[in-house]
Design a protein around this motif. Structure first.
Motif, short mmCIF file in Angstrom:
data_model
loop_
_atom_site.label_atom_id
_atom_site.label_comp_id
_atom_site.label_asym_id
_atom_site.label_seq_id
_atom_site.Cartn_x
_atom_site.Cartn_y
_atom_site.Cartn_z
N LEU A 167 0.85 -1.19 0.00
CA LEU A 167 0.00 0.00 0.00
C LEU A 167 0.88 1.24 0.00
N VAL B 26 1.10 5.00 1.18
CA VAL B 26 0.46 5.75 2.26
C VAL B 26 0.90 7.21 2.24
N MET C 10 2.85 7.80 7.07
CA MET C 10 3.32 6.50 7.57
C MET C 10 2.90 6.27 9.02
N ALA D 237 -0.77 5.32 9.21
CA ALA D 237 -1.02 3.99 8.65
C ALA D 237 -0.53 2.90 9.60
N TYR E 256 -2.95 -0.02 11.36
CA TYR E 256 -2.79 -1.46 11.16
C TYR E 256 -2.29 -2.16 12.43
N HIS F 22 9.53 3.16 4.41
CA HIS F 22 9.04 1.83 4.03
C HIS F 22 9.04 0.96 5.28
N LEU G 294 4.20 -1.17 3.45
CA LEU G 294 3.75 0.22 3.41
C LEU G 294 4.89 1.07 2.89
#
Length: 131
Positions: free
Chosen positions: A10, A12, A15, A18, A22, A38, A51
């Motif tokens: 995904l 984003v 970060m 996100a 999750y 990342h 991500l």
């Protein structure tokens, strides 16, 4: 040659937001992941959720632009029970995430709900209904 799915990625815009979202769904990202460009979380069965920030993607794909309109990608999280669908949905909506579809008993035999992650991706929450 036999390609096999190894990861779902995904892009984003934030970060930290996100990773926080999750993690609320039980994914284990490394400490400090929220500040990197990342990150990855290993999923049951060996798959990984990747991500990447928008800047990271633009670093190797200069023409990339965020999609507009509705989402086309969704992730589905199986909950242990119908009650857990309700509680996960309430926790995420209570934390400020958009609830797209409140929990309901779907005709296909699941307690089912949809909430959006921080980038507007649909995240399904489901559990089989008792027979």
């Amino acid at each position: 040659m036999t390609p096999r799915i190894d990861a779902v990625g995904l892009v984003v815009s934030d970060m930290a937001a996100a990773v926080t979202f999750y993690r609320r769904l039980g994914l284990a990202f490394p400490e400090g992941a929220e500040s990197g460009p990342h990150c990855e979380a290993e999923l049951p069965g060996g798959l990984r959720l990747l991500l990447d920030t928008e800047d990271t993607v633009r670093s190797f794909h200069a023409g990339w632009r965020p999609p507009t309109g509705g989402y086309r990608t969704g992730l589905a999280f199986r909950c242990d029970s119908p009650a857990e669908v309700d509680s996960a949905y309430e926790e995420l909506v209570g934390a400020g995430h958009h609830g797209e579809l409140k929990p309901w008993d779907a005709f296909w035999g699941q307690r089912y709900a949809v909430v959006h992650d921080p980038d507007g991706n649909g995240v399904d929450l489901f559990a089989p209904l008792p027979r």
